[in-house]
Design a protein around this motif. Structure first.
Motif, PDB file in Angstrom:
ATOM      1  N   THR A 176      12.796  60.211  -1.013  1.00  0.00           N
ATOM      2  CA  THR A 176      13.162  61.242  -0.040  1.00  0.00           C
ATOM      3  C   THR A 176      12.803  60.778   1.368  1.00  0.00           C
ATOM      4  O   THR A 176      12.014  59.846   1.553  1.00  0.00           O
ATOM      5  N   GLU A 177      13.368  61.449   2.348  1.00  0.00           N
ATOM      6  CA  GLU A 177      13.062  61.124   3.740  1.00  0.00           C
ATOM      7  C   GLU A 177      11.559  61.277   3.986  1.00  0.00           C
ATOM      8  O   GLU A 177      10.930  60.425   4.616  1.00  0.00           O
ATOM      9  N   LEU A 178      10.978  62.368   3.465  1.00  0.00           N
ATOM     10  CA  LEU A 178       9.541  62.573   3.622  1.00  0.00           C
ATOM     11  C   LEU A 178       8.744  61.507   2.869  1.00  0.00           C
ATOM     12  O   LEU A 178       7.707  61.053   3.342  1.00  0.00           O
ATOM     13  N   GLY A 179       9.228  61.123   1.712  1.00  0.00           N
ATOM     14  CA  GLY A 179       8.564  60.079   0.937  1.00  0.00           C
ATOM     15  C   GLY A 179       8.552  58.749   1.663  1.00  0.00           C
ATOM     16  O   GLY A 179       7.540  58.034   1.653  1.00  0.00           O
ATOM     17  N   ARG A 180       9.673  58.423   2.294  1.00  0.00           N
ATOM     18  CA  ARG A 180       9.732  57.165   3.062  1.00  0.00           C
ATOM     19  C   ARG A 180       8.771  57.222   4.253  1.00  0.00           C
ATOM     20  O   ARG A 180       8.089  56.243   4.548  1.00  0.00           O
ATOM     21  N   ALA A 181       8.703  58.375   4.907  1.00  0.00           N
ATOM     22  CA  ALA A 181       7.780  58.524   6.041  1.00  0.00           C
ATOM     23  C   ALA A 181       6.335  58.375   5.567  1.00  0.00           C
ATOM     24  O   ALA A 181       5.535  57.667   6.190  1.00  0.00           O
ATOM     25  N   ALA A 182       5.992  59.048   4.464  1.00  0.00           N
ATOM     26  CA  ALA A 182       4.631  58.963   3.928  1.00  0.00           C
ATOM     27  C   ALA A 182       4.295  57.537   3.526  1.00  0.00           C
ATOM     28  O   ALA A 182       3.177  57.053   3.777  1.00  0.00           O
ATOM     29  N   GLN A 183       5.248  56.845   2.897  1.00  0.00           N
ATOM     30  CA  GLN A 183       5.018  55.488   2.424  1.00  0.00           C
ATOM     31  C   GLN A 183       4.666  54.548   3.570  1.00  0.00           C
ATOM     32  O   GLN A 183       3.817  53.668   3.419  1.00  0.00           O
ATOM     33  N   GLU A 184       5.301  54.743   4.720  1.00  0.00           N
ATOM     34  CA  GLU A 184       4.998  53.897   5.883  1.00  0.00           C
ATOM     35  C   GLU A 184       3.520  53.990   6.245  1.00  0.00           C
ATOM     36  O   GLU A 184       2.875  52.979   6.507  1.00  0.00           O
ATOM     37  N   TYR A 185       3.007  55.213   6.266  1.00  0.00           N
ATOM     38  CA  TYR A 185       1.596  55.407   6.615  1.00  0.00           C
ATOM     39  C   TYR A 185       0.685  54.875   5.520  1.00  0.00           C
ATOM     40  O   TYR A 185      -0.302  54.191   5.802  1.00  0.00           O
ATOM     41  N   MET A 186       1.005  55.201   4.265  1.00  0.00           N
ATOM     42  CA  MET A 186       0.147  54.779   3.155  1.00  0.00           C
ATOM     43  C   MET A 186       0.117  53.260   3.044  1.00  0.00           C
ATOM     44  O   MET A 186      -0.939  52.677   2.776  1.00  0.00           O
ATOM     45  N   SER A 187       1.246  52.606   3.257  1.00  0.00           N
ATOM     46  CA  SER A 187       1.296  51.145   3.184  1.00  0.00           C
ATOM     47  C   SER A 187       0.435  50.495   4.253  1.00  0.00           C
ATOM     48  O   SER A 187      -0.080  49.400   4.068  1.00  0.00           O
TER      49      SER A 187
END
Length: 188
Positions: A43-54
């Motif tokens: 999801t768009e939110l998932g991609r945004a979260a992944q950037e931070y978590m990575s």
């Protein structure tokens, strides 16, 4: 029942959330599960979260809030829910109130599982040994507990000020803790 579950690492929140959810026929919603579902679903939110978590950074409140908002709007949460891991600060608490108001419902309780720091440290050290978490040493665990206490104090004060905070002793047998939680919730 619409409630949030608070407590330090090792207090048994995950275990008790599952038991309470089953008892009351509501979903136990953990922010970790929400993050994983959004990332896995692309999801768009998932991609945004992944950037931070990575990058090893905390996911910003606005992304977390949006994920929780989406999750609370799902059909299975209409009759109630138990949030585990959200809110983490008073600003998220205020945002949760806004979300629930938009849904035409309100929070019934903020349930804090309290636990002895030394006992929780022993639990976490044992879990680290069983799960092979070599970086979960006693100093690291105690630091996490200290950060939790410092960051959560304003949140528990927020809920207490609204008359929603219910504290339950999380020490002892798992079944006894569950019984105390159910009794505390039923008395609200």
């Amino acid at each position: 029942m619409r409630a949030v579950l608070l407590g330090p690492p090792g207090a048994g929140k995950g275990t008790q959330a599952a038991r309470l959810a089953e008892r009351f026929g509501i979903p136990a919603i953990s922010t970790g599960d929400i993050f994983r579902a959004n990332v896995k679903g692309g999801t768009e939110l998932g991609r945004a979260a992944q950037e931070y978590m990575s990058a090893g950074a905390l996911v910003p409140d606005e992304v977390t809030n949006a994920m929780v908002r989406d999750r609370l709007a799902q059909d299975d949460a209409r009759k109630g829910f138990l949030l585990d891991g959200y809110p983490r600060n008073p600003d998220q608490g205020v945002e949760l109130d806004t979300m629930l108001s938009d849904l035409g419902v309100r929070l019934d309780a903020a349930i804090e599982i309290t636990a002895d720091i030394d006992e929780v440290t022993k639990r976490l050290l044992k879990r680290a040994q069983i799960e092979g978490r070599e970086d979960d040493t006693e100093p690291v665990i105690r630091k996490r507990l200290e950060i939790y206490a410092t960051s959560t104090a304003p949140l528990t004060a927020y809920f207490e000020g609204r008359g929603l905070l219910v504290q339950v002793d999380g020490m002892g047998d798992v079944d006894d803790v569950t019984a105390r939680l159910i009794a505390a919730v039923d008395s609200e």
